[in-house]
Structures are given as structure tokens and as C-alpha cells.
Design a protein around this motif. Structure first.
Motif, short mmCIF file in Angstrom:
data_model
loop_
_atom_site.label_atom_id
_atom_site.label_comp_id
_atom_site.label_asym_id
_atom_site.label_seq_id
_atom_site.Cartn_x
_atom_site.Cartn_y
_atom_site.Cartn_z
N ARG A 10 0.83 -1.21 0.00
CA ARG A 10 0.00 0.00 0.00
C ARG A 10 0.86 1.25 0.00
O ARG A 10 0.40 2.33 0.38
N ALA A 11 2.10 1.12 -0.42
CA ALA A 11 3.05 2.24 -0.34
C ALA A 11 2.53 3.50 -1.04
O ALA A 11 2.77 4.62 -0.59
N GLY A 12 1.80 3.31 -2.12
CA GLY A 12 1.30 4.46 -2.86
C GLY A 12 0.23 5.26 -2.15
O GLY A 12 -0.04 6.41 -2.52
N THR A 13 -0.39 4.69 -1.11
CA THR A 13 -1.46 5.40 -0.41
C THR A 13 -0.99 6.06 0.88
O THR A 13 -1.71 6.86 1.46
N VAL A 14 0.23 5.72 1.33
CA VAL A 14 0.72 6.26 2.60
C VAL A 14 0.89 7.78 2.54
O VAL A 14 0.56 8.49 3.49
N ALA A 15 1.41 8.28 1.42
CA ALA A 15 1.66 9.72 1.31
C ALA A 15 0.38 10.54 1.37
O ALA A 15 0.41 11.74 1.68
N ASP A 16 -0.76 9.93 1.05
CA ASP A 16 -2.03 10.65 1.03
C ASP A 16 -2.70 10.73 2.40
O ASP A 16 -3.76 11.34 2.54
N LEU A 17 -2.09 10.14 3.42
CA LEU A 17 -2.70 10.15 4.74
C LEU A 17 -2.64 11.54 5.37
O LEU A 17 -1.75 12.34 5.05
N ASP A 18 -3.59 11.82 6.25
CA ASP A 18 -3.60 13.07 6.98
C ASP A 18 -2.65 12.95 8.16
O ASP A 18 -3.03 12.51 9.25
N TRP A 19 -1.40 13.35 7.98
CA TRP A 19 -0.39 13.15 9.00
C TRP A 19 -0.59 14.05 10.21
O TRP A 19 -0.05 13.77 11.29
N ALA A 20 -1.37 15.12 10.06
CA ALA A 20 -1.69 15.96 11.21
C ALA A 20 -2.53 15.19 12.23
O ALA A 20 -2.57 15.53 13.41
N VAL A 21 -3.21 14.15 11.76
CA VAL A 21 -4.00 13.28 12.64
C VAL A 21 -3.22 12.01 12.97
O VAL A 21 -3.15 11.59 14.14
N VAL A 22 -2.63 11.40 11.95
CA VAL A 22 -1.92 10.12 12.15
C VAL A 22 -0.71 10.29 13.07
O VAL A 22 -0.42 9.42 13.90
N GLY A 23 0.00 11.41 12.96
CA GLY A 23 1.19 11.64 13.79
C GLY A 23 0.88 11.64 15.28
O GLY A 23 1.47 10.85 16.04
N PRO A 24 -0.03 12.52 15.75
CA PRO A 24 -0.38 12.50 17.17
C PRO A 24 -0.97 11.18 17.63
O PRO A 24 -0.71 10.71 18.74
N PHE A 25 -1.79 10.58 16.77
CA PHE A 25 -2.40 9.28 17.07
C PHE A 25 -1.30 8.27 17.40
O PHE A 25 -1.36 7.56 18.42
N THR A 26 -0.29 8.21 16.53
CA THR A 26 0.80 7.24 16.71
C THR A 26 1.63 7.55 17.95
O THR A 26 1.96 6.65 18.73
N GLY A 27 1.96 8.83 18.14
CA GLY A 27 2.79 9.20 19.28
C GLY A 27 2.15 8.83 20.61
O GLY A 27 2.82 8.29 21.50
N VAL A 28 0.87 9.11 20.75
CA VAL A 28 0.18 8.79 22.00
C VAL A 28 0.02 7.27 22.15
O VAL A 28 0.09 6.74 23.26
N ALA A 29 -0.19 6.56 21.04
CA ALA A 29 -0.32 5.10 21.10
C ALA A 29 0.97 4.47 21.61
O ALA A 29 0.94 3.51 22.40
N VAL A 30 2.11 5.00 21.18
CA VAL A 30 3.40 4.48 21.65
C VAL A 30 3.54 4.66 23.15
O VAL A 30 3.96 3.76 23.89
N LEU A 31 3.15 5.84 23.65
CA LEU A 31 3.21 6.09 25.09
C LEU A 31 2.21 5.20 25.83
O LEU A 31 2.51 4.67 26.92
N GLY A 32 1.03 5.02 25.25
CA GLY A 32 0.00 4.20 25.88
C GLY A 32 0.41 2.74 25.98
O GLY A 32 0.00 2.04 26.91
#
Length: 248
Positions: free
Chosen positions: A189-211
Motif C-alpha cells: 500500500r506504499a502508494g497510499t501512505v503519502a495521502d494520509l492526513d499526518w496531522a491526525v496520524v502523527g499525534p495518534f501514533t505518538g500517543v499510542a506508543v506512550l500508551g
């Protein structure tokens, strides 16, 4: 701003699930991304793979330090699923979103029922058959790629029920399987990763790592049987909701 707040809240829950249960991250992340953050089914499953791959890799290191990862079995299990995960991911790009949602719900529900009703194979722990591990890993990989999940909610039941692993070892080992399968599925799915909303995915991932760190501490205080029941009930509730939505 509301989207970021929701992403942070959902990320905390996903991290807790992965840290404590060794799975459940994607099965919770996908509906959160769709129903709370407005992602489409393809975008949600791709984003969930990114979130879960990074979170699982972090949680894996903590479990490995405590000796709760069965590396040989986990790597064999994961390696068998790499090609099926890539093929499943490629197939998913050509399937309607509603069908993907329904497939996701059915698979999650089946895993939940198995966790609630099936008993662990007595005496199988420590005597894993390579052929059984390969077959289970390949099946899991295909499902992972197709429905866009890390596969922990299936890896834990498979490691416990099929390979006879104890629950805490299954939790740690499943994180290895999740990381490998998520990265393999993302490759298709490499072609679809760049289209993600990273303003949402970034914080989501960061907090998940801490959680995930907090979830691991929580999991250490709860019995393996209780973890299994909690895991199954959460899966069943999410699966029922998503199936109703898909067919409505």
C-alpha cells in the motif's frame, strides 16, 4: 483541533490494548479512524497499519526485555505470512469499502468467539510444530493484508489455541508477528501512505506508543485468563457494531 483531540484519545486506547493484550490495536484503530476521524475504509486501514507497526515495535522491545517473546516461533509464524500479507493488501485495493468493513467484522467476531469458548491445547506449549506455525502464519498474513490490520487480535488466539503458547508469551510474541505483518502489508500500500492526513496520524501514533508502555504495566497486574476474556469481549463488541454498519 477536534480531530487531533480525538486522535490523541483513540491513540491512548490503542496503545493500552497493544501493550496489555498484544493485539487489538488495529481492530480498535480502524473503527476510530472511520467513525471518529472521517477516514475512508482504505485510508483507515492504511493509517492503522502505520500506527500499529510503530506502536507494536516499541511494545515488543519492552516485552523482549522480560523474556516474554518466543523469537523462533514468532519469526517462523511471521515469515510465513509476509507474502500472503502483500497479496492480500493488493487485493484489498480492488474491493468495495463496505465489503472490507464486513470482512473485518466477521474475522474479528470469529476470533472473539474462539477466545471465549476454546480451551488452550494442553501440553502443547514448548512443543510447537513448524508446519502448524507456518500454516497459521500464512493464513494470518493473508487476512492481515486484506482487512488492513496488524493481526494481533488473530495472532494471540492462534498462538494460544493452535500452538499452545501461554497467554503472556503469546502477548509478547504476537507483537513480533504484528510488526512484521504490518510492514509487509504496508509494502503493498506504499502508494497510499503519502495521502494520509499526518496531522491526525502523527499525534495518534505518538500517543499510542506512550500508551503501550502503560498497557504493559497494566497487563502485568492482570491474570492471563482475565486478559483473554477482556480481549475477546472488546473484539466481539467492535465486530458487532461494524457488521451492523456494513450491512445497514
Amino acid at each position: 483541533m477536534t480531530g487531533v483531540i480525538l486522535a490523541v484519545a483513540a491513540g491512548a486506547l490503542i496503545g493500552l490494548a497493544l501493550g496489555a493484550l498484544g493485539g487489538g490495536g488495529s481492530v480498535l484503530a480502524v473503527p476510530a479512524l472511520i467513525y471518529l476521524l472521517g477516514f475512508g475504509p482504505i485510508g483507515a486501514t492504511t493509517a492503522a497499519l502505520v500506527i500499529v507497526a510503530l506502536t507494536s515495535a516499541t511494545a515488543l522491545a519492552a516485552h523482549a526485555r522480560e523474556g516474554q517473546v518466543r523469537w523462533r516461533t514468532g519469526l517462523l509464524f511471521a515469515a510465513a505470512g509476509v507474502l500472503p500479507a502483500i497479496l492480500g493488501g493488493a487485493l484489498a485495493a480492488h474491493v468495495p469499502g463496505a465489503l472490507l468493513t464486513a470482512a473485518f467484522a466477521v474475522v474479528a467476531g470469529a476470533a472473539a468467539v474462539c477466545m471465549l469458548r476454546c480451551r488452550r491445547r494442553a501440553g502443547a506449549a514448548g512443543a510447537v510444530r513448524p508446519g502448524r506455525a507456518v500454516a497459521a502464519g500464512a493464513g494470518l498474513g493473508g487476512v492481515t493484508g486484506f482487512v488492513g490490520v496488524g493481526g494481533g487480535f488473530l495472532a494471540v488466539p492462534a498462538l494460544v489455541q493452535v500452538l499452545g503458547m501461554r497467554m503472556r508469551a503469546a502477548v509478547g510474541t504476537s507483537l513480533l508477528v504484528i510488526t512484521v505483518n504490518s510492514l509487509a502489508a504496508l509494502a503493498s500500500r506504499a502508494g497510499t501512505v503519502a495521502d494520509l492526513d499526518w496531522a491526525v496520524v502523527g499525534p495518534f501514533t505518538g500517543v499510542a506508543v506512550l500508551g503501550a508502555s502503560a498497557g504493559k504495566r497494566l497487563g502485568a497486574r492482570v491474570s492471563g485468563d482475565a486478559l483473554q476474556r477482556i480481549f475477546a469481549v472488546v473484539l466481539l463488541a467492535v465486530a458487532a457494531f461494524m457488521l451492523v454498519d456494513a450491512v445497514a
